[in-house]
Structures are given as structure tokens and as C-alpha cells.
Design a protein around this motif. Structure first.
Motif, PDB file in Angstrom:
ATOM      1  N   GLU A  18       7.857  18.293 -29.693  1.00  0.00           N
ATOM      2  CA  GLU A  18       7.851  18.201 -28.232  1.00  0.00           C
ATOM      3  C   GLU A  18       7.840  19.632 -27.718  1.00  0.00           C
ATOM      4  O   GLU A  18       8.759  20.396 -28.018  1.00  0.00           O
ATOM      5  CB  GLU A  18       9.112  17.479 -27.749  1.00  0.00           C
ATOM      6  CG  GLU A  18       9.145  16.010 -28.146  1.00  0.00           C
ATOM      7  CD  GLU A  18      10.528  15.418 -27.961  1.00  0.00           C
ATOM      8  OE1 GLU A  18      10.761  14.761 -26.948  1.00  0.00           O
ATOM      9  OE2 GLU A  18      11.389  15.624 -28.854  1.00  0.00           O
ATOM     10  N   GLU A 278      16.584  15.645 -34.239  1.00  0.00           N
ATOM     11  CA  GLU A 278      15.798  16.510 -33.351  1.00  0.00           C
ATOM     12  C   GLU A 278      16.406  17.910 -33.376  1.00  0.00           C
ATOM     13  O   GLU A 278      17.597  18.066 -33.143  1.00  0.00           O
ATOM     14  CB  GLU A 278      15.829  15.919 -31.935  1.00  0.00           C
ATOM     15  CG  GLU A 278      15.033  16.721 -30.930  1.00  0.00           C
ATOM     16  CD  GLU A 278      14.916  16.023 -29.571  1.00  0.00           C
ATOM     17  OE1 GLU A 278      15.114  14.796 -29.507  1.00  0.00           O
ATOM     18  OE2 GLU A 278      14.632  16.713 -28.585  1.00  0.00           O
ATOM     19  N   LYS A 329      22.301  10.951 -30.204  1.00  0.00           N
ATOM     20  CA  LYS A 329      21.189  10.630 -29.323  1.00  0.00           C
ATOM     21  C   LYS A 329      21.510   9.683 -28.185  1.00  0.00           C
ATOM     22  O   LYS A 329      22.106   8.639 -28.356  1.00  0.00           O
ATOM     23  CB  LYS A 329      20.083  10.029 -30.182  1.00  0.00           C
ATOM     24  CG  LYS A 329      18.749   9.912 -29.482  1.00  0.00           C
ATOM     25  CD  LYS A 329      18.201  11.267 -29.112  1.00  0.00           C
ATOM     26  CE  LYS A 329      17.178  11.130 -27.984  1.00  0.00           C
ATOM     27  NZ  LYS A 329      16.744  12.425 -27.494  1.00  0.00           N
TER      28      LYS A 329
END
Ligand code: ADP
Ligand code: ZN
Ligand code: MG
Length: 542
Positions: A18, A278, A329
Motif C-alpha cells: 500500500e 502489515e 488489526k
């Protein structure tokens, strides 16, 4: 912990990126007329809109829409004529409205791709038995933070070019881009008195709303990447494309371009995706590579010890080469995403999209192919020169001024001038060397008047004095004899003086040529060209 190559023998790593890019070349913010600046005093560039005062109405920045459409066109995305802005809610002082304006399931740009060419050492990270069809092994599924399905339209075009292809020194592979959407940045917070600048334990927190409302584009890839090197090269290539179309200064260092790395592991041959983590704080190309490498090895250890990977956000610490948990998350539902009633849906016209396309200019891949074809450059050299628009145009001007061809110009630029720029803190834009000077230097190297080792000295002198390469070479007596008759006289003299070595060469000991070249150089006080001596000696000895 196992090494990356040990892990990738048993496991397949799946990576998606991203990438946030600030549109730094714009004058004003995304939804108001406030100035975009990194230098102004804190909270100097604010107004009711970006401070989220009641009743303030946002107006989209048309230039920002042009920028994102160009980004989409340059990455082969489908430009969505109809899309709209959504509100993504959260409570934190860095966003005074209590929601971030972003896009929903349909972004301005959907379903593009960038093709990677991976060569040499970096290509070795991918095991030889890696599957060729990544599209099949990473089905595009419901996996975007905005609640969209992201289902990939497998048009003929895409279906035909989805495969990994092995090349002489590596491989090429297309990486799909799921979407590029428009959003706005939050304010900058500074925490004082706590440890490591974190909010926990801080005595005071300062907020600078200058950054609030800065136009950002976020690009999300499909999970098509398989090695840290591929991720690094994707980011490098994306940066080159964005620089070429002029939408941002793309600085990883200053944070105008930022990348989060999502990574999971699965057993080789498995087609469903594993649980991902992530990674944040990947603020250099090296950190992007090393952070992913570390995380892949960490996950392998967890899984091989029978544990499970938790879906969490982790922070990479480059100095200690490890990742640590930041937070577990959150899900899309937490943000109560809904269409922004203050912003009308878009209906982009063909004319608008075509006018953006007309402004794209030549993209790095096209430039590389043109350099390769018209100047006969090696592909890797053509790619390096095409990577930076200023360097590319410096090269083209110099090549146009050179009498002895562009290949020598490319060599001198890449092997001599780039190093000199780096040492002096210069680049193609701020160069104290002119393209004409570099052309002159390249010509002297091409005709053998100086050897490449001397080119460095001449380039440094040119930068200092502003004189031409020719003037410097003559003033310093560096010019080498290129007249074959004069060189041949030296060769004959040396062969007469060294009958033993000549005999050794003739009987098969060709290594002795080095000694004979040395003798020639001595005999002419270094004014002859060693490469030409070598050739003339070989001719005389056969
Ligand atoms: P999130 O909601 O956590 O941001 P997304 O579904 O939006 O996750 O995906 C973010 C990025 O992570 C995309 O680049 C996507 O390709 C990648 N990704 C999604 N699932 C996985 C997975 N299991 N392993 C690796 N990468 C993944
Ligand atoms: Zn404002
Ligand atoms: Mg995410």
C-alpha cells in the motif's frame, strides 16, 4: 532464525504493498484553498474547511484529480468516470472533522499493472520452481479496506500478459494494481516529554494542522509480489513513473512517498492465502527489502514451531533488524464508511481524461526502449538513464553533441559523472558539468585519446574550471598517442627487446601479453593507449 533462501525452499511468501504519495507539486490542499507548504509556521495554513469547523463546505481540487488520473493512466488502470468520496470515521485530534475524506469501493483508478524486470542477484531470491501464473495463485478477492470486492475483470489484454517469463539474466513479471484512490492527510502531531516521541507518557502533544487536508493518493497492489526484492523494485519503478509524470517529489526520506508492506506465508503449492501482517516504517528502499525479509523469516519460525501468525501491524526497526507489534488489526467496519453528502459524485468527461493523457509525456519504460533502440545501449544502461527525467534529458543533449556516438556518452555518464555528482551532492539538474563537456569527454574516451581511468580526473577538472575536456587533456599532457604508425614503432621496439616473451606468447602462453603491454606503456612514457597496444601486439605475434 533461518535465512530467506532457506525459508523460501519450503514456503511461498505473498506480499502486497500500500503506497501513499503526497501530491507535492500542487499549490493548494485537497478540499480548500490553503497553501501546501512544509516550511510555513505551524498552523499558518488553515481555514474552516481543513479545521473541520461546523458548516464549512469542501470543494475538490481539480488539479489533484488531474494528478490521480495521470497516475492511473501511467499504470494502465481503468479510469472510473463515476466515483465519489466517502467518510471514514475515527476520533483523534489529528483530524478535526473526526473523519477522513477518502474513496469507497470505486476509486478513480482501478485494475492496472506495472511490469517488473528483475535481473542478476535480485532475481536469485525467487526459487526456480516458483509458479508462473500469479493471477491464478492469488485470486483477487474481497480484500480492500473500503469494503469493495476488488473483483478483477480478466479482460483479454490482462489474461494474455499475466505470466512470469524467464530471461537470460532473470525474469519479468506483471504486478497487478488493485486501485489508486484519492484521500487526504491528517495533521502532524508531536509528543513531548514521553519516551521515543510516543503519546504514551508524553507531557504535551502539539498539533500542526498545516498538513491536514494535503492531497494523497493511495495505491494498493494485488498480493502478487513474492520476494522482498520484487517489492523493492516495484516501489522503485512506481517512484520513477510518478516522478516522470510530475505529480510528487516522491521522497521516501521526507515521507512524501510511504509504503506499508503486507506479507504472509503459505506452504509451497497452497493456493489460499495465509494470515498477513502489515509492516510500517519502511522509509527507504533498503528498509522495504530488509523489513520484509526479516518478517518472512520471523513468520516461518512461528509457523514451524506450530504457532499461528496474528493479523497485526508491526513496526520495522532498521537498526536492530527486527519488527515489533504496534497494534492488532482493526476492521473496515470500525470506520463506519459512508458516502460524503457534502461532495457530489464525479462524472469525469472523456475530454478531461484525454487532456490528462496528453500531459503524460514519455514514460520511463517507453524511454528505456527508445534509448535501447535508437542509441544501441545495453538494456540495463538504457533503463538507468531513463529512470530520472533530468538525467535522461542530460544524456540526450550530450548524445546529440557527441561526435563519436551515444554509447560512450552513456558509459561516461553512468561510470564517471554519476559518481562525481554523488560526491559533490549534485544531480543532473544542478550539475556543474554541461552536457557539451560530457560529450567532449566521451568522444576522447571513444577515440582512445584517454583511457577510462583518466576520465575521472578530467571530469573533476572540467567541473572545477569549466573548460572543455580537450583543453584539459592537452594542458595536462594526458592525450594518448592514437596514431597506429607511432604505436607500431613502439611495439616493434618492444618485441625486439623481449624475444623470450614473444616466443612464450607464440607457444601458447598468451598471459604474457600483459607484460608486453606494460613494456610498451613504459617505452612511450604512458602516452599510448594500452588497449590499442594490446591489439597491435596480438596482430604482430600471430
Ligand atoms: P487491510 O484491510 O488490512 O488494509 P487489504 O485487504 O486492504 O488489507 O489489503 C492490503 C494489502 O495487503 C493489499 O496490497 C493486498 O494485496 C495485501 N494482502 C491482502 N491479503 C494478503 C495476504 N494474505 N498476504 C499478503 N498480502 C495480502
Ligand atoms: Zn484549509
Ligand atoms: Mg491497509
Amino acid at each position: 532464525m533461518k535465512t530467506l533462501s532457506e525459508v523460501l525452499r519450503d514456503w511461498e511468501a505473498v506480499i502486497g504493498l500500500e503506497v501513499h504519495t503526497e501530491l507535492t507539486t500542487l499549490e493548494t490542499k485537497m478540499f480548500c484553498g490553503c497553501r501546501l507548504s512544509h516550511e510555513d509556521d505551524p498552523n499558518a495554513d488553515v481555514c474552516p474547511v481543513c479545521l473541520g469547523l461546523p458548516g464549512a463546505l469542501p470543494v475538490p481540487n481539480k488539479e489533484a484529480i488531474r494528478s490521480i488520473v495521470k497516475a492511473g493512466l501511467a499504470t494502465d488502470c481503468e479510469i472510473q468516470k463515476r466515483s465519489m468520496f466517502y467518510r471514514k470515521h475515527y476520533f483523534y485530534p489529528d483530524m478535526a472533522k473526526n473523519f477522513q475524506t477518502t474513496q469507497g469501493p470505486v476509486a478513480f483508478c482501478m485494475h492496472g499493472h506495472l511490469d517488473l524486470e528483475i535481473r542478476g542477484q535480485g532475481a536469485a531470491e525467487l526459487p526456480a520452481d516458483a509458479p508462473e501464473d500469479r493471477r491464478a495463485s492469488t485470486p483477487s478477492s474481497a480484500m480492500n479496506a473500503h469494503g469493495g470486492t476488488g473483483a478483477l475483470a480478466l479482460d483479454e489484454d490482462a489474461a494474455g500478459e499475466g505470466l512470469l517469463t524467464r530471461t537470460d539474466d532473470g525474469y519479468t513479471v506483471p504486478i497487478r494494481i488493485l486501485r489508486i484512490h484519492m484521500e487526504e492527510d491528517a495533521a502532524k502531531m508531536t509528543h513531548l516529554g514521553g519516551s521515543e516521541g510516543r503519546i504514551g507518557g508524553a507531557a504535551e502533544s502539539l498539533i500542526d494542522y498545516n498538513r491536514c487536508g494535503t492531497p494523497l493518493i493511495e495505491l494498493v497492489t494485488e498480493p502478487d509480489l513474492r520476494t522482498p526484492e520484487e517489492a523493492r523494485l516495484f516501489m522503485e519503478k512506481l517512484r520513477r513513473v510518478f516522478l516522470a509524470i510530475g505529480i510528487s517529489d516522491c521522497s521516501l526520506e521526507s515521507g512524501s512517498m510511504r509504503c506499508d508492506g503486507n506479507v504472509s506465508l503459505r506452504r509451497k503449492g497452497e493456493t489460499t492465502l495465509g494470515t498477513k501482517t502489515e509492516l510500517k516504517n519502511l522509509n527507504s528502499f533498503k528498509s522495504l527489502h530488509d523489513g520484509l525479509e526479516y518478517e518472512i523469516c520471523r513468520q516461518a519460525q512461528v509457523l514451524e514451531e506450530g504457532g499461528v501468525v496474528l493479523q497485526e501491524t508491526r513496526h520495522f526497526e532498521p537498526a536492530r533488524k527486527r519488527t515489533v507489534v504496534m497494534r492488532v488489526k482493526e476492521t473496515a467496519d470500525d470506520y463506519r464508511l459512508f458516502p460524503d453528502p457534502d461532495l457530489a459524485p464525479f462524472d469525469l468527461s472523456d475530454d478531461f481524461i484525454e487532456s490528462c493523457r496528453a500531459e503524460l509525456g514519455e514514460l520511463p519504460d517507453a524511454k528505456r526502449d527508445r534509448f535501447e533502440a535508437t542509441f544501441n545501449l545495453k538494456r540495463a544502461d538504457a533503463e538507468a538513464l531513463a529512470a530520472d527525467p533530468a538525467l535522461a534529458s542530460f544524456f540526450e543533449t550530450a548524445a546529440g553533441a557527441a561526435a563519436r556516438g551515444a554509447v560512450s556518452v552513456a558509459n561516461v555518464l553512468l561510470n564517471v559523472v554519476l559518481g562525481q555528482w554523488r560526491a559533490a551532492g549534485e544531480d543532473a539538474k544542478s550539475s556543474s558539468l554541461t552536457p557539451a563537456q560530457v560529450a567532449g569527454l566521451a568522444d576522447l574516451v571513444a577515440e582512445g585519446a584517454i583511457v577510462s581511468a583518466q576520465a575521472r580526473e578530467v571530469a573533476a577538472a572540467m567541473a572545477e574550471t569549466g573548460e572543455s575536456a580537450e583543453a584539459i587533456v592537452d594542458a595536462r599532457g594526458l592525450r594518448q598517442e592514437t596514431d597506429d604508425d607511432a604505436l607500431m614503432a613502439v611495439v616493434e621496439q618492444v618485441l625486439a627487446a623481449c624475444p623470450d616473451q614473444a616466443a612464450q606468447y607464440r607457444s601458447g602462453n598468451t598471459k604474457v601479453i600483459g607484460y608486453l603491454v606494460g613494456q610498451c606503456m613504459r617505452a612511450c612514457n604512458g602516452t599510448g593507449n594500452p588497449k590499442r597496444f594490446n591489439e597491435l601486439l596480438r596482430e604482430s605475434l600471430t
